[in-house]
Structures are given as C-alpha cells and as structure tokens.
Motif scaffolding. Structure first.
Motif, mmCIF file in Angstrom:
data_model
loop_
_atom_site.group_PDB
_atom_site.id
_atom_site.type_symbol
_atom_site.label_atom_id
_atom_site.label_comp_id
_atom_site.label_asym_id
_atom_site.label_seq_id
_atom_site.Cartn_x
_atom_site.Cartn_y
_atom_site.Cartn_z
ATOM 1 N N MET A 15 -4.627 -12.842 -6.911
ATOM 2 C CA MET A 15 -4.863 -11.414 -6.721
ATOM 3 C C MET A 15 -3.976 -10.577 -7.637
ATOM 4 O O MET A 15 -4.400 -9.556 -8.169
ATOM 5 C CB MET A 15 -4.613 -11.038 -5.259
ATOM 6 C CG MET A 15 -5.460 -11.799 -4.245
ATOM 7 S SD MET A 15 -7.241 -11.715 -4.574
ATOM 8 C CE MET A 15 -7.502 -9.939 -4.550
ATOM 9 N N LEU A 16 -2.728 -11.025 -7.818
ATOM 10 C CA LEU A 16 -1.801 -10.270 -8.659
ATOM 11 C C LEU A 16 -2.245 -10.237 -10.117
ATOM 12 O O LEU A 16 -1.986 -9.263 -10.827
ATOM 13 C CB LEU A 16 -0.393 -10.872 -8.570
ATOM 14 C CG LEU A 16 0.409 -10.591 -7.305
ATOM 15 C CD1 LEU A 16 1.717 -11.363 -7.334
ATOM 16 C CD2 LEU A 16 0.685 -9.096 -7.160
ATOM 17 N N GLY A 26 -7.060 -7.140 -1.435
ATOM 18 C CA GLY A 26 -7.256 -8.573 -1.308
ATOM 19 C C GLY A 26 -6.024 -9.338 -0.852
ATOM 20 O O GLY A 26 -6.089 -10.557 -0.644
ATOM 21 N N TRP A 27 -4.886 -8.635 -0.698
ATOM 22 C CA TRP A 27 -3.642 -9.311 -0.368
ATOM 23 C C TRP A 27 -3.663 -9.920 1.036
ATOM 24 O O TRP A 27 -3.124 -11.010 1.254
ATOM 25 C CB TRP A 27 -2.469 -8.334 -0.489
ATOM 26 C CG TRP A 27 -1.124 -8.992 -0.421
ATOM 27 C CD1 TRP A 27 -0.344 -9.169 0.675
ATOM 28 C CD2 TRP A 27 -0.410 -9.579 -1.506
ATOM 29 N NE1 TRP A 27 0.813 -9.824 0.349
ATOM 30 C CE2 TRP A 27 0.802 -10.086 -1.001
ATOM 31 C CE3 TRP A 27 -0.672 -9.720 -2.870
ATOM 32 C CZ2 TRP A 27 1.740 -10.727 -1.790
ATOM 33 C CZ3 TRP A 27 0.268 -10.359 -3.673
ATOM 34 C CH2 TRP A 27 1.449 -10.856 -3.129
ATOM 35 N N PHE A 28 -4.288 -9.225 1.972
ATOM 36 C CA PHE A 28 -4.303 -9.693 3.349
ATOM 37 C C PHE A 28 -4.937 -11.078 3.456
ATOM 38 O O PHE A 28 -4.331 -12.016 3.995
ATOM 39 C CB PHE A 28 -5.064 -8.695 4.235
ATOM 40 C CG PHE A 28 -5.053 -9.045 5.697
ATOM 41 C CD1 PHE A 28 -4.023 -8.608 6.519
ATOM 42 C CD2 PHE A 28 -6.074 -9.808 6.254
ATOM 43 C CE1 PHE A 28 -4.007 -8.928 7.876
ATOM 44 C CE2 PHE A 28 -6.064 -10.137 7.597
ATOM 45 C CZ PHE A 28 -5.030 -9.693 8.407
ATOM 46 N N PHE A 29 -6.131 -11.239 2.920
ATOM 47 C CA PHE A 29 -6.833 -12.519 3.039
ATOM 48 C C PHE A 29 -6.208 -13.583 2.142
ATOM 49 O O PHE A 29 -6.233 -14.773 2.484
ATOM 50 C CB PHE A 29 -8.317 -12.328 2.716
ATOM 51 C CG PHE A 29 -9.042 -11.496 3.736
ATOM 52 C CD1 PHE A 29 -9.341 -12.004 4.993
ATOM 53 C CD2 PHE A 29 -9.405 -10.189 3.448
ATOM 54 C CE1 PHE A 29 -9.994 -11.238 5.941
ATOM 55 C CE2 PHE A 29 -10.054 -9.409 4.388
ATOM 56 C CZ PHE A 29 -10.357 -9.937 5.646
ATOM 57 N N ALA A 30 -5.639 -13.171 1.011
ATOM 58 C CA ALA A 30 -4.952 -14.129 0.143
ATOM 59 C C ALA A 30 -3.728 -14.704 0.849
ATOM 60 O O ALA A 30 -3.442 -15.907 0.757
ATOM 61 C CB ALA A 30 -4.546 -13.459 -1.164
ATOM 62 N N ARG A 63 0.827 -1.212 0.000
ATOM 63 C CA ARG A 63 0.000 0.000 0.000
ATOM 64 C C ARG A 63 0.861 1.261 0.000
ATOM 65 O O ARG A 63 0.504 2.260 -0.617
ATOM 66 C CB ARG A 63 -0.914 -0.001 1.223
ATOM 67 C CG ARG A 63 -1.889 1.166 1.247
ATOM 68 C CD ARG A 63 -2.831 1.069 2.432
ATOM 69 N NE ARG A 63 -3.803 2.150 2.423
ATOM 70 C CZ ARG A 63 -4.729 2.330 3.343
ATOM 71 N NH1 ARG A 63 -4.825 1.467 4.358
ATOM 72 N NH2 ARG A 63 -5.579 3.336 3.263
ATOM 73 N N GLY A 64 2.006 1.201 0.667
ATOM 74 C CA GLY A 64 2.864 2.378 0.750
ATOM 75 C C GLY A 64 3.617 2.681 -0.530
ATOM 76 O O GLY A 64 3.893 3.849 -0.829
ATOM 77 N N GLN A 65 3.957 1.648 -1.319
ATOM 78 C CA GLN A 65 4.809 1.883 -2.486
ATOM 79 C C GLN A 65 4.197 1.443 -3.806
ATOM 80 O O GLN A 65 4.657 1.867 -4.865
ATOM 81 C CB GLN A 65 6.149 1.168 -2.281
ATOM 82 C CG GLN A 65 6.872 1.641 -1.027
ATOM 83 C CD GLN A 65 8.328 1.235 -1.018
ATOM 84 O OE1 GLN A 65 8.997 1.234 -2.036
ATOM 85 N NE2 GLN A 65 8.836 0.891 0.147
#
Length: 220
Positions: A125-126, A67-71, A58-60
C-alpha cells in the motif's frame, strides 16, 4: 509543544502499546493455549493495530491511510499464524531445551520473519505513495527480530509472577507487552516519518526545479 513528527511517533507508539498489551492480557485471561483460543486474540490485536494506525495516518498524513486497515489485518493474521505454527512445532520444543543464546537467536529469526510478513501488505500500500515503501518490510523485520526474543526471554520472569496469583500474572504480561509495544511503535513511527520525509523532500526539490525552469528565460 511537540512537533508534528513527534506527535505522529508518540501516537503510533501508543497504538502499538494498547494493541500488544491488551491482546496479551486477554490471551492470559482466556488461556489461549490452542489455535481456537489464539484466533480471537490475534483478531483483537489485528483490529486494534489496523484501526489505530489508520486513524493516526488519516489525522497527520492524509492519503496514506487508504487500504491500510485491510493491509494491516491481512499482515497481522499472516504473521501471527506463522508465529503460532512455529512456536507449536517440534523445533520450538527442542530450542526450549537449549541455552539462552540459542533461544534468543531462534526468537530473532522468527521475529524477523513475522515482522516481514506483517509488513508486506502494508508495504504494498505504501508503494503507491512512497517510492521507498519496500523498506518498510526491512524496518518491521528488524524491529520484531529484537522484540520477539525479548518477549521469549521475559517468559521466565512472567512465570515467576504466578506466585502473586492471576493479578500478578496479568500485570506482568501487560507490562512486558506494553514495553515491547512501545519499542516497536517508536521504531516504526520514527522510520515511517523518515520515509515520508524523503517523499516530501523529493516533492519540494521537484517543485523548486519546475519553478526555476519556468522562471528561466527561454532562448529565442
């Protein structure tokens, strides 16, 4: 001053170091020798990786964190479940009695499987943003095919540290997993920057092509 890519790789590696070493130290402290004991350790690792990596993205690279957290949670739980099941099986007990080379080969195969399983939900997700997102599975599989056997082979050294009491054992576990976390984090961070760079290069080229088409004289 570090470049943006270098900062991203360093941050990704730092998250990996914290997650792996902290989970290992906690596992030793609570003596996670069963599924019941392993569950909170795996959850801790999963939440540290998911939260830390999402923060870095999120920062860069805003947008990739969706969706990255749950993935990451799903992938880590799936991969570690397979790992613990394999290590607790009769096959693992048999392999433990074989030469070091055979143990390393078994660890490499298991590591590749675990890495691929952990990466699969993330790759899904990617693919929403990166056309080559499926490569992420191969990248993590390769990284863990090296990392996991390294940890297995380091087990003898860690066991010897028991002579220094629980403090020496915890420090040995922490150091071993920190080194592995650094390797995995650096490899994954670098590979992810390359994947993102491919997308940026493609977008730049597409934008340049559109500009040339707009600026070129239209036939009458």
């Amino acid at each position: 001053m570090m470049s943006k890519n270098t900062q991203f790789i360093a941050s990704w590696a730092a998250v990996s170091i914290v997650a792996e070493s902290t989970a290992a130290a906690v596992a030793l402290v609570i003596a996670a020798v069963s599924w019941v004991g392993a569950i909170p350790v795996v959850l801790l690792e999963a939440f540290l990786l998911a939260g830390g990596q999402r923060w870095v993205l999120r920062g860069q690279h805003a947008g990739l964190e969706r969706g990255w957290f749950f993935a990451t949670l799903a992938g880590t739980l799936l991969g570690r479940s397979v790992q613990f099941a394999a290590e607790g099986s009769g096959i693992a007990a048999t392999v433990a009695m074989t030469p070091t080379a055979v143990q390393a080969a078994f660890g490499a195969l298991l590591g590749a499987l675990v890495g691929a399983l952990m990466a699969a939900p993330q790759a899904f997700m990617l693919r929403r943003r990166i056309k080559q997102g499926a490569r992420w599975i191969a990248i993590r599989a390769l990284a863990w095919s090296i990392a996991l056997p390294s940890l297995l082979l380091a087990g003898a050294w860690i066991a010897n540290m028991s002579a220094y009491g629980i403090t020496g054992l915890v420090l040995a576990m922490f150091a071993s997993f920190a080194l592995v976390g650094a390797f995995v984090g650096l490899a994954e961070g670098y590979a992810l920057t390359r994947l993102i760079r491919l997308v940026v290069d493609w977008q730049v080229r597409l934008a340049a092509l559109r500009c040339r088409r707009r600026s070129s004289p239209h036939p009458r």
